[in-house]
Design a protein around this motif. Structure first.
Motif, mmCIF file in Angstrom:
data_model
loop_
_atom_site.group_PDB
_atom_site.id
_atom_site.type_symbol
_atom_site.label_atom_id
_atom_site.label_comp_id
_atom_site.label_asym_id
_atom_site.label_seq_id
_atom_site.Cartn_x
_atom_site.Cartn_y
_atom_site.Cartn_z
ATOM 1 N N ASN A 1 1.411 53.949 -31.242
ATOM 2 C CA ASN A 1 0.237 53.079 -31.275
ATOM 3 C C ASN A 1 -1.050 53.895 -31.161
ATOM 4 O OD1 ASN A 1 1.154 50.080 -31.178
ATOM 5 N ND2 ASN A 1 2.478 51.094 -29.694
ATOM 6 N N ALA A 2 -1.053 54.886 -30.273
ATOM 7 C CA ALA A 2 -2.221 55.752 -30.129
ATOM 8 C C ALA A 2 -2.427 56.599 -31.374
ATOM 9 C CB ALA A 2 -2.058 56.646 -28.895
ATOM 10 N N GLN A 3 -1.328 57.040 -31.978
ATOM 11 C CA GLN A 3 -1.432 57.818 -33.217
ATOM 12 C C GLN A 3 -2.026 56.960 -34.328
ATOM 13 O OE1 GLN A 3 -0.840 61.027 -33.358
ATOM 14 N NE2 GLN A 3 -1.216 61.292 -35.547
ATOM 15 N N GLY A 4 -1.689 55.678 -34.335
ATOM 16 C CA GLY A 4 -2.241 54.774 -35.332
ATOM 17 C C GLY A 4 -3.754 54.641 -35.206
ATOM 18 N N PHE A 5 -4.240 54.472 -33.973
ATOM 19 C CA PHE A 5 -5.689 54.389 -33.775
ATOM 20 C C PHE A 5 -6.350 55.698 -34.203
ATOM 21 C CE2 PHE A 5 -9.597 54.854 -31.297
ATOM 22 C CZ PHE A 5 -10.236 53.648 -31.599
ATOM 23 N N ARG A 6 -5.695 56.795 -33.931
ATOM 24 C CA ARG A 6 -6.211 58.118 -34.296
ATOM 25 C C ARG A 6 -6.298 58.261 -35.815
ATOM 26 N NH1 ARG A 6 -7.017 63.055 -32.276
ATOM 27 N NH2 ARG A 6 -6.242 64.905 -33.356
ATOM 28 N N GLY B 1 -2.934 53.052 -25.999
ATOM 29 C CA GLY B 1 -3.414 52.815 -27.348
ATOM 30 C C GLY B 1 -4.316 53.864 -27.946
ATOM 31 N N PHE B 2 -4.679 54.904 -27.181
ATOM 32 C CA PHE B 2 -5.520 55.967 -27.745
ATOM 33 C C PHE B 2 -5.355 57.237 -26.936
ATOM 34 C CE2 PHE B 2 -7.994 53.048 -25.104
ATOM 35 C CZ PHE B 2 -8.471 53.877 -24.102
ATOM 36 N N PHE B 3 -5.452 58.378 -27.630
ATOM 37 C CA PHE B 3 -5.381 59.689 -26.982
ATOM 38 C C PHE B 3 -6.728 60.035 -26.362
ATOM 39 C CE2 PHE B 3 -2.154 60.183 -30.467
ATOM 40 C CZ PHE B 3 -1.043 60.315 -29.638
ATOM 41 N N GLN B 4 -6.735 61.054 -25.519
ATOM 42 C CA GLN B 4 -7.965 61.449 -24.836
ATOM 43 C C GLN B 4 -9.064 61.842 -25.816
ATOM 44 O OE1 GLN B 4 -8.919 61.440 -21.421
ATOM 45 N NE2 GLN B 4 -7.187 60.030 -21.552
ATOM 46 N N GLN B 5 -8.705 62.528 -26.892
ATOM 47 C CA GLN B 5 -9.725 62.930 -27.861
ATOM 48 C C GLN B 5 -10.390 61.720 -28.508
ATOM 49 O OE1 GLN B 5 -8.548 65.061 -31.410
ATOM 50 N NE2 GLN B 5 -10.525 66.077 -31.609
#
Length: 450
Positions: free
Chosen positions: A155-160, A206-210
């Motif tokens: 899911n976080a990769q998708g937002f990225r 849902g999102f990575f730190q970057q």
């Protein structure tokens, strides 16, 4: 609580990195978002990414691409039904039910765009490799950065992908509207938080730190309710509808696929879908259908219709609690279809998701993804001058196989170890099932080009 004002902000057409989208009579900003997603390379690659049965030889079985298209259709209908009632309740100016449908459809279309090869098993493989490789111990990563790898999440990769990796020259990537990005994010929190977040939206991240600053801008534009100031938020209300569309399609449609492949009998599948469809099944039409495939297709359509009707009713009944951030459960779990839906899920867990062909290939996926991560992280680490890692001729060759978009601006591995490792994960996670297997075989010397 001023419902009209809240909904107007939740439906924000402000584009991440590009300001407010200009109005168009022919095509709304949310319809443009849908089209932008369709034309991305990441979306096209979903055609060769696992839904349930990896690398299936059957042309009938769904892939992530067909699943995403089906979910977007269901989401559009569900969003429009809910939107029509919301508009009538609160007299929203310059808003149409189709806007609700377009937002949910676009979010559904992209909801699996960050899935790595081999489905959820691929996520597990990436997490396990980073936890056991010892690589993270070599760098002074923050606990949150470390958690991004150890708890890796599609899911976080998708937002990225939609906010950074696709069209990377643009600030905000695809520059989708804030309404669509917030609706897309079913888990509006980072990988590491200072306390447990109860409820469905707190179970994953849902999102990575970057990408945290990107999501913070989305949350501000849409007025999401903060759970942890500046760090975690309550869901956008329409994210509950994305979850329904996804769950509806994967459970009901996976049952149909499983029957076609022989993992579940047509009779059992018909009984399960018949219970879900309930009284919506008209005896006359069903009696005229004799082909088991056609009977199942009819029941599938009726079951989806009943689930949407039930989900919309629960959403509208709980609108106040949803807008206040006090509702954080699955809509279908609160509906009359909860019991027959649970029966479908139980059969799926026992006979579909543990089917031998799926397990065999998913298990092999651990070997494939682990080997690729090992090879490419070694190459970028050596080039970056990490102590204890020597730069060999093979690593030089591997580095040339790494596309420039997954390197720093100079064409060399990024000097920041967190970004450097994240870019390798981007590369591996973006592969299709077949491409990952093909690259693994070639790099291991099992299948040499002729």
């Amino acid at each position: 609580m001023d419902h009209r004002q809240i909904w107007q902000q939740l439906l924000s057409a402000e584009r991440l990195g590009a300001g407010k989208a200009p109005r168009s009579r022919e095509r709304t900003a949310f319809q443009q978002d849908y089209d932008r997603i369709v034309f991305t390379s990441a979306f096209r690659r979903l055609k060769d990414k696992t839904q349930v049965f990896p690398l299936s030889k059957s042309d009938y079985v769904r892939t992530r691409l067909t699943h995403s298209l089906e979910a977007s259709c269901v989401g559009r209908s569900l969003g429009a039904v809910v939107g029509r009632e919301i508009i009538a309740r609160h007299q929203l100016p310059e808003v149409e039910s189709g806007d609700f449908g377009a937002i949910v459809a676009a979010a559904c279309l992209a909801h699996d765009i960050g899935n790595p090869p081999f489905g959820h098993a691929g996520e597990d493989a990436i997490r396990e490799w980073f936890r056991n490789s010892g690589l993270l111990d070599r760098h002074p990563l923050t606990p949150a950065q470390r958690a991004d790898f150890e708890c890796y999440e599609g899911n976080a990769q998708g937002f990225r992908i939609v906010s950074r990796l696709q069209t990377p020259a643009n600030p905000g990537g695809l520059q989708l509207t804030s309404a669509v990005l917030a609706t897309f994010t079913k888990y509006p929190r980072p990988s590491a938080v200072d306390r447990e977040l109860p409820g469905k939206s707190g179970k994953k991240f849902g999102f990575f730190q970057q990408d945290a600053a990107h999501f913070a801008r989305v949350a501000e534009a849409t007025g999401l309710i903060e759970r942890i100031p500046g760090t975690a938020w309550r869901r956008h209300p329409l994210a509950f509808l994305v979850e329904v569309a996804d769950d509806t399609c994967y459970l009901i449609v996976d049952m149909e696929d499983a029957a076609r492949l022989g993992f579940v009998s047509y009779k059992d599948a018909e009984c399960l879908l018949g219970d879900l469809a309930g009284t919506s099944v008209s005896g006359g039409r069903m009696e005229r259908l004799h082909d088991p495939k056609e009977r199942l297709e009819y029941l599938r359509a009726k079951a989806i219709g009943r689930l949407l009707e039930s989900a919309a009713a629960v959403f509208l009944e709980n609108e106040d609690a949803i807008l206040a951030g006090e509702f954080d459960d699955e809509l279908l779990a609160q509906s009359p279809v909860a019991i027959p839906l649970q029966a479908v899920l139980q059969v799926a867990k026992e006979t579909i998701y543990t089917a031998r062909p799926a397990l065999e290939i998913e298990t092999a996926g651990f070997e494939v993804l682990g080997a690729l991560l090992e090879l490419f992280t070694q190459a970028v680490e050596a080039r970056a001058g990490v102590p204890g890692v020597r730069f060999t001729t093979r690593e030089r060759m591997l580095l040339k196989l790494l596309p420039a978009q997954f390197l720093g601006h100079s064409g060399e591995p990024d000097p920041n170890p967190y970004i450097r490792l994240l870019q390798v994960a981007d590369f591996v996670a973006g592969m299709t099932d077949s491409y990952a297997v093909d690259m693994y075989r070639k790099l291991k010397g099992f299948d040499l080009p002729t």
